[in-house]
Design an enzyme around this catalytic site. Structure first.
Site, short mmCIF file in Angstrom:
data_model
loop_
_atom_site.label_atom_id
_atom_site.label_comp_id
_atom_site.label_asym_id
_atom_site.label_seq_id
_atom_site.Cartn_x
_atom_site.Cartn_y
_atom_site.Cartn_z
CB VAL A 1 -0.63 14.62 -14.50
CG1 VAL A 1 -1.53 14.47 -15.73
CG2 VAL A 1 -1.35 15.36 -13.37
CG HIS B 1 -7.75 14.22 -19.43
ND1 HIS B 1 -8.75 15.11 -19.12
CD2 HIS B 1 -7.40 13.61 -18.27
CE1 HIS B 1 -9.00 15.05 -17.83
NE2 HIS B 1 -8.19 14.15 -17.28
#
Length: 160
Positions: A82, A89
């Site tokens: 990520v 987010h």
């Protein structure tokens, strides 16, 4: 070379003989996650574990699939990547995945190697994904940590 303070877990080749290990990896940022996935599998096999592997779409899918795998495996390794963007987010995903994987491990008693990179930029991911250009190998590290924990749990069970 490992970063300062990182524990060195030294297991002999074959130490995981008889362990069943699952490697489950997210597909987002495939350049990175493909390396993490391969490094985790390689480390587990080098230690003698029997390995099965699967891919899921993204990091948010990892906890539920890892939970299913915990029913049939002695240890599970989850890998993903990520990379921080311009919105919140990133934080939401990182927190949800970390909490989810930890919750699954505690609920099932199965060690989960968290090889999900949560990084500020692409270069940080490259530096941690393993391979010749990397400074660290989080795929292999997470596999080794989960297998080590599974072996410790077996030792504890043998005492009781």
């Amino acid at each position: 070379m490992p970063a300062e303070g990182i524990p060195q877990i030294n297991l002999d080749p074959g130490a995981a003989e008889g362990l069943r290990v699952a490697v489950i990896s997210a597909q987002w940022n495939a350049e990175i996650t493909d390396k993490l996935h391969a490094e985790a599998i390689g480390a587990a096999r080098e230690l003698g574990a029997s390995v099965e592997d699967w891919r899921v779409a993204g990091a948010l899918e990892l906890p539920v699939v890892v939970a299913a795998a915990c029913k049939n495996f002695d240890a599970v390794i989850a890998t993903g990547c990520v990379i921080e963007g311009e919105t919140e987010h990133f934080r939401v995903v990182c927190d949800a995945v970390t909490y989810g994987l930890t919750r699954v491990s505690l609920d099932t008693g199965v060690p989960i190697g968290n090889g999900v990179l949560t990084v500020a930029n692409h270069q940080q991911a490259v530096d941690r994904a393993g391979g010749p250009e990397a400074k660290e190998n989080k795929g292999a590290d997470s596999a080794t940590a989960a297998i080590h924990a599974a072996l410790v749990l077996r030792q504890i069970a043998a005492v009781g």
